[in-house]
Design a protein around this motif. Structure first.
Motif, PDB file in Angstrom:
ATOM      1  N   UNK A 163       1.033  -1.186  -0.175  1.00 43.71           N
ATOM      2  CA  UNK A 163      -0.184  -0.078  -0.035  1.00 43.71           C
ATOM      3  C   UNK A 163       0.822   1.310   0.069  1.00 43.71           C
ATOM      4  N   UNK A 164       1.989   1.399   0.678  1.00 45.57           N
ATOM      5  CA  UNK A 164       2.722   2.605   0.971  1.00 45.57           C
ATOM      6  C   UNK A 164       3.432   2.680  -0.359  1.00 45.57           C
ATOM      7  N   UNK A 165       4.041   1.771  -1.194  1.00 44.18           N
ATOM      8  CA  UNK A 165       4.863   1.669  -2.304  1.00 44.18           C
ATOM      9  C   UNK A 165       3.586   2.326  -3.443  1.00 44.18           C
ATOM     10  N   UNK A 166       2.291   1.874  -3.420  1.00 45.34           N
ATOM     11  CA  UNK A 166       1.324   2.322  -4.357  1.00 45.34           C
ATOM     12  C   UNK A 166       1.014   3.874  -4.002  1.00 45.34           C
ATOM     13  N   UNK A 167       0.797   4.269  -2.899  1.00 47.74           N
ATOM     14  CA  UNK A 167       0.899   5.720  -2.548  1.00 47.74           C
ATOM     15  C   UNK A 167       2.097   6.295  -2.812  1.00 47.74           C
ATOM     16  N   UNK A 168       3.144   6.072  -2.831  1.00 47.04           N
ATOM     17  CA  UNK A 168       4.304   6.830  -3.183  1.00 47.04           C
ATOM     18  C   UNK A 168       4.535   6.761  -4.650  1.00 47.04           C
ATOM     19  N   UNK A 169       4.104   5.802  -5.250  1.00 43.95           N
ATOM     20  CA  UNK A 169       3.946   5.868  -6.821  1.00 43.95           C
ATOM     21  C   UNK A 169       2.883   6.699  -7.381  1.00 43.95           C
ATOM     22  N   UNK A 170       1.891   6.987  -6.769  1.00 37.55           N
ATOM     23  CA  UNK A 170       0.852   7.802  -6.993  1.00 37.55           C
ATOM     24  C   UNK A 170       1.251   9.305  -6.649  1.00 37.55           C
ATOM     25  N   UNK A 189       5.067  14.950 -10.961  1.00 35.12           N
ATOM     26  CA  UNK A 189       5.578  14.892 -12.229  1.00 35.12           C
ATOM     27  C   UNK A 189       4.529  14.976 -13.395  1.00 35.12           C
ATOM     28  N   UNK A 190       3.275  15.100 -13.252  1.00 36.78           N
ATOM     29  CA  UNK A 190       2.057  15.512 -14.239  1.00 36.78           C
ATOM     30  C   UNK A 190       2.055  16.846 -14.242  1.00 36.78           C
ATOM     31  N   UNK A 191       1.497  17.413 -15.407  1.00 34.76           N
ATOM     32  CA  UNK A 191       1.209  18.848 -15.711  1.00 34.76           C
ATOM     33  C   UNK A 191      -0.227  18.989 -15.113  1.00 34.76           C
ATOM     34  N   UNK A 192      -0.769  20.026 -14.491  1.00 31.45           N
ATOM     35  CA  UNK A 192       0.207  21.358 -14.460  1.00 31.45           C
ATOM     36  C   UNK A 192       1.059  21.400 -12.918  1.00 31.45           C
ATOM     37  N   UNK A 193       0.847  20.366 -12.176  1.00 26.63           N
ATOM     38  CA  UNK A 193       1.495  20.217 -10.784  1.00 26.63           C
ATOM     39  C   UNK A 193       3.109  20.138 -11.011  1.00 26.63           C
ATOM     40  N   UNK A 194       3.553  19.629 -12.079  1.00 25.97           N
ATOM     41  CA  UNK A 194       4.948  19.755 -12.319  1.00 25.97           C
ATOM     42  C   UNK A 194       5.435  21.110 -12.484  1.00 25.97           C
ATOM     43  N   UNK A 229      10.102  14.006  -5.018  1.00 25.79           N
ATOM     44  CA  UNK A 229       9.786  12.567  -4.728  1.00 25.79           C
ATOM     45  C   UNK A 229      10.188  12.059  -3.709  1.00 25.79           C
ATOM     46  N   UNK A 230       9.410  10.910  -3.295  1.00 23.04           N
ATOM     47  CA  UNK A 230       9.690  10.020  -2.075  1.00 23.04           C
ATOM     48  C   UNK A 230      10.170   8.793  -2.390  1.00 23.04           C
ATOM     49  N   UNK A 231      10.770   8.142  -1.507  1.00 17.23           N
ATOM     50  CA  UNK A 231      11.407   6.812  -1.484  1.00 17.23           C
ATOM     51  C   UNK A 231      10.503   5.632  -1.328  1.00 17.23           C
ATOM     52  N   UNK A 232      10.638   4.649  -2.071  1.00 14.33           N
ATOM     53  CA  UNK A 232       9.738   3.324  -2.006  1.00 14.33           C
ATOM     54  C   UNK A 232      10.379   2.754  -0.828  1.00 14.33           C
ATOM     55  N   UNK A 233       9.469   1.750  -0.149  1.00 11.78           N
ATOM     56  CA  UNK A 233       9.928   0.815   0.834  1.00 11.78           C
ATOM     57  C   UNK A 233      10.290  -0.314  -0.085  1.00 11.78           C
ATOM     58  N   UNK A 234      11.845  -0.298  -0.250  1.00  7.49           N
ATOM     59  CA  UNK A 234      12.364  -1.491  -1.264  1.00  7.49           C
ATOM     60  C   UNK A 234      12.800  -2.469  -0.270  1.00  7.49           C
ATOM     61  N   UNK A 235      12.878  -3.777  -0.863  1.00  4.00           N
ATOM     62  CA  UNK A 235      13.410  -5.147  -0.347  1.00  4.00           C
ATOM     63  C   UNK A 235      14.698  -5.011  -0.249  1.00  4.00           C
ATOM     64  N   UNK A 236      15.459  -4.163  -1.123  1.00  5.17           N
ATOM     65  CA  UNK A 236      16.673  -4.072  -1.111  1.00  5.17           C
ATOM     66  C   UNK A 236      17.521  -5.313  -1.660  1.00  5.17           C
TER      67      UNK A 236
END
Length: 186
Positions: free
Chosen positions: A137-144, A150-155, A165-172
C-alpha cells in the motif's frame, strides 16, 4: 481593454491550477505519511513480539547464544532506523535473523512442540503478512504521489511548493531471494 481581460483571465486560471495542484499534492503527501505510519505500527508490534520469542527459545536452546544475540542486535537496529530506506534495510536484517531463529525450532523438537512458541510463531507470521500488505500500500501511494508531482500542471508548481519525490519501501538485497523461483528437487 479586452487584452487586459484576457491576461487577467489567464492569470486567474493559472492561480486556480496552482491551488488545485497544491491541494492535490498535500493530500497525496498526507497519504504517504499515513501509509508509512501504518507500516511503523506493524513493525512496532513485530518488535514487541521478539523479546517473548527470544525468551521462549532461550529455555530450549540456551547454547544458541549467537543467533539470539543477532536477533536482539537486528531488532535494536530496526527500532532506531529512520526513513523508508533505512527502515527497509534494517527490517530485512531483522527478517533474516528471525528466519535463523525460527529455523532453530527444527533442531529442538520440544521447542517446536511448545504451545507458547507456536502461538508466537503464528502471531509473527500474521504480522509479517500485515507488514507486506502495508508495504504494498505504501509503495502504491508513493508511486501515486511521485506521478502526481511529475504530471502537468503540478510539475510546474511542485518544486516551488517544496514537493519532492519520495522513496519506495524497497526490499533491497533480499529482492533477489524473494523474486527467485524455488528449486524443486526429488
Amino acid at each position: 481593454m479586452s487584452t487586459g481581460w484576457i491576461v487577467l483571465g489567464v492569470i486567474v486560471v493559472l492561480v486556480f491550477l496552482a491551488f488545485a495542484a497544491y491541494n492535490r499534492l498535500v493530500a497525496l503527501s498526507q497519504r504517504v505519511n499515513q501509509s508509512f505510519a501504518d507500516i511503523d505500527v506493524q513493525l512496532k508490534q513485530r518488535h514487541d513480539l521478539i523479546p517473548n520469542l527470544i525468551e521462549t527459545v532461550k529455555g530450549y536452546a540456551a547454547h544458541e547464544r549467537g543467533t539470539l544475540d543477532d536477533v536482539i542486535k537486528a531488532r535494536n537496529s530496526a527500532m532506531n532506523a529512520q526513513g523508508p530506506a533505512q527502515v527497509g534495510a534494517a527490517e530485512n536484517q531483522l527478517s533474516g535473523a528471525l528466519g535463523r531463529l525460527i529455523a532453530l525450532s527444527e533442531a529442538y523438537p520440544d521447542l517446536k512442540a511448545n504451545a507458547n512458541f507456536q502461538q508466537l510463531q503464528t502471531e509473527l507470521s500474521d504480522i509479517e503478512n500485515k507488514i507486506a500488505a502495508s508495504r504494498r500500500f505504501f509503495n502504491n501511494v508513493v508511486s501515486e504521489y511521485n506521478t502526481g508531482i511529475q504530471q502537468m500542471p503540478a510539475a510546474l508548481f511542485a518544486g516551488t511548493f517544496g514537493f519532492h519525490s519520495k522513496e519506495f519501501f524497497d526490499l533491497g538485497e533480499t529482492r533477489k531471494e524473494v523474486e527467485a523461483v524455488p528449486q524443486v528437487k526429488f
